[in-house]
Design a protein around this motif. Structure first.
Motif, PDB file in Angstrom:
ATOM      1  N   THR A  63       0.614  -1.244   0.026  1.00 57.51           N
ATOM      2  CA  THR A  63      -0.172   0.172   0.134  1.00 57.51           C
ATOM      3  C   THR A  63       0.841   1.257   0.037  1.00 57.51           C
ATOM      4  O   THR A  63       2.246   1.243   0.340  1.00 57.51           O
ATOM      5  N   PRO A  64       0.359   2.240  -0.179  1.00 59.91           N
ATOM      6  CA  PRO A  64       1.137   3.539  -0.240  1.00 59.91           C
ATOM      7  C   PRO A  64       1.764   4.000   1.243  1.00 59.91           C
ATOM      8  O   PRO A  64       2.728   4.888   1.167  1.00 59.91           O
ATOM      9  N   PHE A  65       1.274   3.059   2.163  1.00 58.26           N
ATOM     10  CA  PHE A  65       1.681   3.479   3.476  1.00 58.26           C
ATOM     11  C   PHE A  65       2.712   2.311   3.832  1.00 58.26           C
ATOM     12  O   PHE A  65       3.154   2.275   5.312  1.00 58.26           O
ATOM     13  N   GLY A  66       3.165   1.689   3.109  1.00 56.35           N
ATOM     14  CA  GLY A  66       3.989   0.502   3.401  1.00 56.35           C
ATOM     15  C   GLY A  66       3.696  -0.580   3.773  1.00 56.35           C
ATOM     16  O   GLY A  66       4.379  -1.661   4.150  1.00 56.35           O
ATOM     17  N   GLU A  67       2.422  -0.977   3.787  1.00 56.10           N
ATOM     18  CA  GLU A  67       1.651  -2.212   4.254  1.00 56.10           C
ATOM     19  C   GLU A  67       1.943  -3.355   3.301  1.00 56.10           C
ATOM     20  O   GLU A  67       1.281  -3.188   2.010  1.00 56.10           O
ATOM     21  N   HIS A  68       2.546  -4.354   3.725  1.00 58.57           N
ATOM     22  CA  HIS A  68       2.814  -5.439   2.558  1.00 58.57           C
ATOM     23  C   HIS A  68       1.483  -6.285   2.349  1.00 58.57           C
ATOM     24  O   HIS A  68       0.796  -6.511   3.320  1.00 58.57           O
ATOM     25  N   LEU A  69       0.878  -6.486   1.252  1.00 58.15           N
ATOM     26  CA  LEU A  69      -0.433  -6.802   1.110  1.00 58.15           C
ATOM     27  C   LEU A  69      -0.212  -8.642   0.407  1.00 58.15           C
ATOM     28  O   LEU A  69      -0.834  -9.424   1.021  1.00 58.15           O
ATOM     29  N   ARG A  70       0.587  -8.683  -0.262  1.00 61.39           N
ATOM     30  CA  ARG A  70       0.592 -10.055  -1.133  1.00 61.39           C
ATOM     31  C   ARG A  70       1.919 -10.166  -1.566  1.00 61.39           C
ATOM     32  O   ARG A  70       2.763  -9.317  -1.874  1.00 61.39           O
TER      33      ARG A  70
END
Length: 1472
Positions: free
Chosen positions: A653-660
């Protein structure tokens, strides 16, 4: 063409406008009057670059070329203005409106199309008739053949009918406009001096002749023109041509009739075809016989009767491989191993495509992949996806450059959020590069592709007729291009070379600027969204910031490389332009990643707090998706237990959260590209292009037949949340800032969002099905996961979860929700923290420390959670049994359900849902299929149908329904008895009710524990009438229309109305009340009107609501609607209708006050006897006059504090005069006077003009007089006639003393005005020559040294004394001046020098000193001073001003209408 024109200032004038993507005036009409010079100028003209901005060129010609300043003749001269447009392309801008404007202004437009010109555009530009103004040629060289045609069309033929011959021609060149004015004139220009020719005026010596345009003849009056004989000029009538005004009509000979084409004729009475024919297709009458014809696509056989299909391929085709006839036309096909290109004619070698499974069975978002093989195993270097048109460009070794396009996405796939089909609709190889193609970039706005290879060759490709062609080539021959980037609007491109060279060019190929960044090796470039900033990535990992003109700004701070070791290089820079909106305001959008896996995401170029990520991979490429919500980072990752690296794509995400994480097969990945809709990514791996379908995490939910979903708009920062009522097809929109999730249950939904960007606080908003907020809670935990039931909301972060038991009143309208006075019971709230090491944890057992998402919880029929479904970050679904069952339970359970939940596992799962009534039944979405599981065994995968919303029945339910229909209720009852399930028993109960088998229905309801169903069956048993039972059953099964019809057939309108009331269908209730016979209940009718009004008000359709509230006499709701509609006239009329002291009046007053309508608000408050609220409203709206008036009328004392507060506010803003006016209007004259004296003193200290200072003192004094009068009036009103006048005066003085804190202002109010009055009077007398009066007035000023500066008084006295030759007084004045301590030494020296100069010439003596000293003294003391002359008044009778109480000699005051001091009107009264 120019050779045929007569070029001179008095004949034809020629100008040239050259255009492409820009417009350039080569020369004007006034530039060349010599034919040879004109031809030389034309030979020097060079065509511009690509582009066809024809509309801009026409506008430039109209506004700048056809003007008097440019050489055009005046309109009164009747000289034709002609524009010839020559173009070989389709206009890129709009030409219809600007062409119409040019024609309206008197410009005749001819359009010449060359080669690929668009005929429709030519007709839009040209003047009428198009046959004379539109031309087409194959090449530019053929334009010369139009010379004679132009002469005939433009100027007419030089024949005997008097038509004009004015040669006007156009230049043959691509995309140019010729501007021409023509008329010959010898000697005097008689036509310019005025003429009355209808068409053309031709100078003839000192006179003129009239001529007509082509096709017209001069009438006998030698001025007007008539149409020449059209029939003589040629016609296409079969029989007879007759002239008709300016045209002709066709007629037929006797015995014939005119056909529908109005040209040919047919014989009357004899229809040969009607009498019988043997034509296979079409029979056409031909005189007394007929002929046969064939339909389109067929040819007539030799027998002239039958038809055969024409061979389109045999007649000629342009297929490269195989031509196949297709009815009237043909289709092209390719040989085996080739595929048809986008032009549907040529063929290219087939690219192999195959479906491959992801080796790691990656995450839920990526549902399947497809790869396309590049022929000859050529390795790819780069890939780019055109987000607007869908083209995919890939470049590789050996000059490989291909443009592909996948099949157009179907509407069904769009609606379901699935990716498009994967078949190719374009596969074109672009020839031109010899080295490996390393950079490809799209310009979506102008449909251009820019590519570069290892040799530095740059090619710009353009799309023409469905294929890509080379448009421009550039080769610097010095270095290799490392990166290219178009700005957001596609107008500029920045190209960076490895050796540090930077070139910025325009879309039409022109160079804007260039720069050498010496000592730097460039690797990447990116534009800012506003095109004002350029980022240059260096080979050593630095990022430098420049402006769009190439000026250095600063080096970017790279925070993510802190503690990084070794050399690094930039893997990618991507600055999302915001074209698809932002996920939230101030969202990070600039991503910079390095090959060591470190990345930073910034909000702007100098963001001091970027989001830093360590991907732990070797990065090769990055790219944002279409809306900036997901960043794809492509590269390779080394497994911890393996030495071999494997390709992965990680999503953040734009906030650095890892998605997949997506694992990709192959050896080396070189590029990543997003599809325009963000539903697919393309990956360049080895000699393949892999495609992976993406399922975004949509924000949506479903409640109460309403779909709630959210999306972003480019023009807004908030999320657009839509509440779509699928039953009524109504949509309600609201905007939510920083929306995080949407959760639904029952009739309500929860919108979770950030409460404030500056603080870590969040808000949960409870809404109904139309988006009306019902309640909200602010929480301090991050609601990463939110779920809800009909009574509770649970929001969970990584450390804690929040539990909220919400309560909402039923049948609540939107208007009631907005009422501030509505009382509401608050729900209960709890926050639970999850410990890292919970007490009582066992050593063994499954480890759930890894991140997982709880998608759903199942609550069993015994109100206990029995099983938990978990979907982890890799898309793996597992089940966890939470029940602690005994051995007997286990054995029973094993009989009832097969399979071990602990061993259950499914991959590629992105969502699941438990059944509401069976713990062993659930549905899950796996890739693009839906599976239904019973006892952990899947049924056949189901593909949802084409509808958006699907009601899908499981197999056992479908089988039971079919069984009931086939074998009957009794046999079905036995089957369900053997296979019990609550849903099956309900199905049986419903079937029994339909047959009125009440006993079976009751037993079935008992088995499924439906108490309401049991009660319904009992109620049916009490009914005696079979139709009544059938109507009740119909209503039970929601067949409300049928039930209502049955009620009406039984003449039970009351039951039909009751049914509709229960359903809330008040529209139908109104219809039934109005259409029924007999009187209706007025109360019920009012209730219906108000309910319908509530319906419209809830949906914010206030206009409709007003109509029903008026009929329902609902004044409260009516006021609210008027307010929402801003219908303040209606609200005012409602105020007038309401009785006094009505409870609604204060609310109406508040409504008026909020919109600033003071008078209407006051009327409402006064009508309900609330003067205090009326005064408060006036004060709030700054209507102080009205507030004072109300205060007096209602004897209120609160105004004093309000006035003081407002005055203080004005004084703080240095608005002293406004504060004075405020006090004056409020009759607080003493306060106003104090402020006025303060202003006057300040102005006096500033040495402002004396007249202004005097006026200020006069105003202050008059305010004091008003105060005296106010006190006097107050005492008189209190005395009520019982005291004497002296007593009144004494009481007034005592009150003044008590109320006045500063008696100096009250006692000597006029002193300041007196001082400046005599100061001005002395100067006026001096200038008018009244020297004696001037010196006496100046001597009088000595009494005002506390007001007027001493230096001013004695300077004036010295001047007056000198003018009056009273040097003694003058000497005393100088002595006073020289003794002043306020003077600095220089000023004192000046006075001494001046005194020395005067008194060396004149002795310091006064000849009339005694008269001057004694003139102001009388027998009773000091005499009053005349305000007109400044002299003491020695007469017994004199005039006294009624306002300021100052005196004047009666003889002198007669000259004035106003008092010289206070400026009040003069009254003729003398005072002894």
């Amino acid at each position: 063409m120019v050779d045929s024109l007569e070029i001179s200032s008095d004949s034809t004038r020629v100008g040239l406008v050259n255009y492409a993507s820009t417009v350039q005036i080569e020369f004007l009409l006034k530039t060349y009057f010599d034919k040879s010079a004109l031809k030389q100028a034309l030979a020097r003209v060079e065509p511009l670059a690509s582009g066809t901005m024809t509309g801009m060129a026409i506008k430039t010609a109209m506004e700048k070329a056809f003007t008097a300043e440019a050489g055009a003749r005046a309109s009164s001269s009747n000289i034709a203005k002609v524009a010839i447009i020559v173009t070989d392309g389709r206009p890129q801008d709009k030409v219809e409106d600007v062409s119409a404007a040019a024609r309206t202004s008197g410009i005749e437009i001819y359009a010449v199309g060359v080669d690929r010109a668009d005929m429709t555009s030519l007709r839009l530009m040209a003047s009428q008739p198009h046959d004379d103004h539109v031309f087409y040629v194959e090449t530019y060289g053929v334009i010369e053949k139009l010379t004679s045609k132009f002469r005939e069309t433009l100027c007419g033929k030089d024949d005997d009918n008097g038509s004009a011959d004015s040669p006007l021609e156009g230049r043959k060149d691509d995309k140019r406009i010729k501007n021409e004015n023509d008329k010959r004139n010898n000697g005097v220009d008689a036509c310019a001096q005025g003429h009355n020719c209808q068409h053309i005026c031709v100078n003839n010596g000192n006179s003129y002749n009239c001529k007509c345009r082509a096709g017209y003849v001069l009438n006998p009056d030698k001025k007007t023109c008539s149409r020449s004989d059209p029939c003589a000029h040629g016609h296409d009538c079969q029989h007879i041509c007759e002239n008709s005004d300016y045209s002709y009509i066709c007629k037929c000979r006797m015995g014939y009739k005119l056909n529908a084409d109005l040209k040919t004729c047919s014989r009357l009475g004899l229809d040969a075809c009607a009498q019988g024919h043997d034509c296979q297709h079409i029979c056409t009458n031909n005189g007394n016989s007929y002929i046969c014809k064939c339909r389109v696509g067929y040819v007539l056989n030799m027998d002239q009767k039958t038809c055969s299909r024409s061979d389109a391929c045999a007649q000629g085709h342009d297929c490269q491989h195989i031509c196949i006839n297709n009815g009237d036309s043909y289709n092209c096909k390719c040989r085996v191993g080739y595929v048809l290109n986008a032009d549907q004619k040529t063929c290219s070698q087939e690219m192999r495509g195959e479906i491959t499974q992801d080796a790691c069975m990656c995450e839920a978002q990526i549902v399947f992949q497809k790869k396309i093989a590049i022929p000859n195993n050529i390795y790819l270097k780069c890939v780019s996806w055109n987000k607007d048109q869908g083209f995919i460009a890939c470049g590789g070794d050996d000059g490989l450059l291909r443009v592909l396009k996948l099949e157009t996405q179907t509407d069904d796939a769009k609606l379901k959020g699935l990716a498009a089909p994967s078949n190719l609709s374009m596969n074109q190889t672009l020839e031109g590069h010899s080295g490996a193609v390393q950079v490809v970039t799209w310009n979506e706005q102008y449909e251009k592709l820019t590519t570069s290879d290892q040799n530095g060759l740059i090619i710009v490709w353009m799309l023409y007729k469905g294929a890509w062609y080379e448009e421009m080539i550039n080769n610097r021959n010095k270095s290799v291009v490392r990166s290219m980037s178009w700005n957001a609007d596609g107008q500029k491109i920045c190209i960076v070379y490895e050796d540090g060279a930077v070139i910025v060019g325009s879309v039409d190929g022109n160079r804007i600027w260039g720069k050498e960044l010496k000592g730097n090796q460039l690797a990447h470039v990116a534009w800012s969204p506003d095109s004002k900033i350029l980022l240059f990535g260096m080979a050593n990992g630095e990022v430098q910031i420049y402006d769009n003109q190439g000026n250095f700004i600063m080096k970017m701070t790279i925070s993510c490389l802190t503690n990084a070791t070794g050399a690094v290089s930039i893997a990618g820079i991507h600055w999302y332009a915001g074209t698809g909106g932002y996920v939230e305001p101030d969202c990070p959008c600039l991503a910079i990643c390095f090959d060591n896996g470190r990345c930073q995401i910034m909000r702007y170029e100098n963001d001091e707090n970027p989001v830093c990520i360590d991907t732990l991979m070797n990065v090769v490429s990055i790219q944002w998706n279409h809306c900036g919500s997901v960043l794809a980072v492509a590269g390779s990752l080394r497994a911890s237990n393996l030495e071999k690296e494997f390709n992965v794509v990680q999503f953040y995400t734009p906030f650095g959260e890892h998605l997949r994480t997506l694992k990709v097969p192959g050896k080396q990945m070189t590029g990543v590209a997003w599809e325009g809709g963000g539903l697919r990514i393309g990956l360049a791996v080895d000699s393949y292009i892999y495609f992976a379908n993406i399922r975004p995490d949509y924000k949506w939910g479903y409640c109460c037949s309403t779909v709630v979903y959210a999306y972003t708009k480019p023009e807004r920062q908030e999320y657009c949340v839509v509440f779509w009522d699928t039953k009524n097809n109504e949509k309600f929109v609201k905007y939510v800032k920083s929306l995080m999730s949407i959760t639904t249950s029952g009739d309500f939904c929860i919108l979770a969002s950030k409460a404030d960007d500056t603080q870590p606080q969040y808000v949960l908003i409870l809404c109904n099905s139309i988006g009306t907020p019902l309640d909200s809670k602010y929480i301090d935990i991050d609601p990463l996961f939110v779920t809800m039931t009909k009574t509770h909301v649970i929001a969970a972060s990584k450390e804690a979860f929040y539990l909220w038991q919400y309560r909402v009143a039923k049948k609540l309208t939107a208007l009631e929700i907005n009422q501030v006075t509505r009382t509401k019971k608050e729900g209960r709230e709890r926050v639970y923290h999850i410990d890292s090491n919970p007490s009582g944890a066992k050593d063994s057992g499954p480890d759930f420390a890894k991140a997982f998402t709880v998608r759903d919880l199942f609550t069993s029929h015994v109100a206990q959670v029995s099983r938990l479904a978990i979907i982890d970050i890799a898309g793996v679904l597992t089940l966890l049994d939470l029940d602690v069952r005994s051995s007997t339970d286990d054995s029973a359970g094993n009989q009832a359900s097969a399979g071990d939940p602990s061993k259950f596992e499914r991959k590629d799962v992105w969502d699941m849902k438990w059944a509401n009534d069976n713990p062993d039944l659930f549905a899950m979405m796996e890739k693009t299929r839906m599976y239904v599981f019973r006892n952990l065994d899947p049924e056949d995968p189901e593909r949802p149908n084409k509808d958006n919303l699907i009601n899908f029945e499981i197999r056992s339910l479908r089988d039971s329904r079919a069984l009931i229909e086939k074998v009957g209720i009794e046999d079905a009852s036995q089957f369900i008895e053997d296979n019990p399930h609550p849903r099956l028993w309900r199905l049986l109960a419903e079937a029994a009710l339909q047959k009125l088998d009440l006993k079976t229905a009751e037993q079935a309801f008992v088995r499924c524990k439906d108490y309401q169903g049991i009660e319904f069956v009992k109620r049916l048993g009490n009914l005696q009438s079979e139709p009544m039972k059938q109507a009740e059953v119909a209503a039970y099964f929601s067949s409300f229309e049928e039930a209502e019809r049955m009620y009406l057939d039984m003449d039970r309108r009351d039951l039909a109305i009751g049914l509709r009331i229960k359903l809330g269908d008040w529209f139908r209730v109104l219809q039934l009340l109005k259409t029924g016979s007999g009187d209706c209940d007025d109360t019920l009718l009012e209730q219906a009107y108000n309910a319908v009004g509530d319906y419209f008000a809830d949906r914010q359709k206030w206009v409709n609501a007003v109509q029903y509230y008026l009929q329902g006499c609902n004044q409260e709701r009516l006021a609210e609607c008027y307010y929402m509609l801003e219908d303040y006239d209606g609200l005012e009329n409602l105020t007038a209708v309401l009785p006094e002291n009505h409870k609604l009046l204060p609310e109406i007053g508040q409504m008026f006050a909020t919109v600033g309508m003071c008078e209407q608000a006051v009327n409402a408050y006064l009508k309900c006897n609330q003067p205090k609220a009326a005064v408060d409203t006036c004060v709030h709206l700054n209507q102080w006059n009205k507030a004072v008036e109300l205060t007096r009328t209602h004897n209120m004392k609160e105004i004093k504090s309000l006035l003081s507060k407002y005055a203080s506010h004005l004084l703080e803003k240095n608005k002293t005069l406004e504060a004075v006016e405020l006090y004056r209007k409020a009759h607080h004259f003493l306060d106003a006077a104090k402020l006025m004296f303060k202003i006057a003193n300040q102005e006096a200290e500033k040495r402002t003009r004396p007249l202004r200072v005097k006026k200020l003192y006069v105003l202050a004094a008059r305010l004091v007089e008003n105060y005296h009068e106010q006190v006097k009036t107050s005492q008189q009103s209190k005395a009520k006639g019982k005291k004497s006048e002296a007593t009144f005066a004494l009481a007034g003085l005592l009150e003044e003393d008590a109320t006045s804190s500063d008696n100096r202002f009250v006692d000597n109010a006029w002193r300041g005005a007196e001082a400046y009055h005599f100061f001005l009077l002395a100067q006026r007398q001096l200038y008018e020559g009244y020297m004696e009066n001037a010196i006496r007035t100046a001597l009088h000023l000595r009494e005002y040294e506390d007001i007027i500066p001493v230096v001013e008084i004695y300077s004036l006295l010295a001047i007056c004394a000198t003018a009056n030759r009273a040097f003694g007084t003058c000497s005393q004045a100088f002595i006073k001046l020289e003794s002043l301590e306020s003077l600095d030494p220089e000023q004192r020296q000046l006075y001494e020098d001046l005194a020395l100069e005067i008194f060396t010439k004149h002795a310091p003596k006064d000849s009339r000193t005694v008269e001057l000293d004694r003139s102001s003294e009388g027998p009773e003391g000091k005499l009053p001073t005349c305000i007109v002359t400044g002299l003491p008044i020695q007469e017994y009778q004199f005039w006294m001003c009624s306002v300021c109480k100052h005196c004047a000699v009666e003889q002198e005051i007669r000259k004035y209408r106003f008092c010289p001091l206070c400026h009040s009107s003069v009254t003729r009264s003398s005072v002894p």
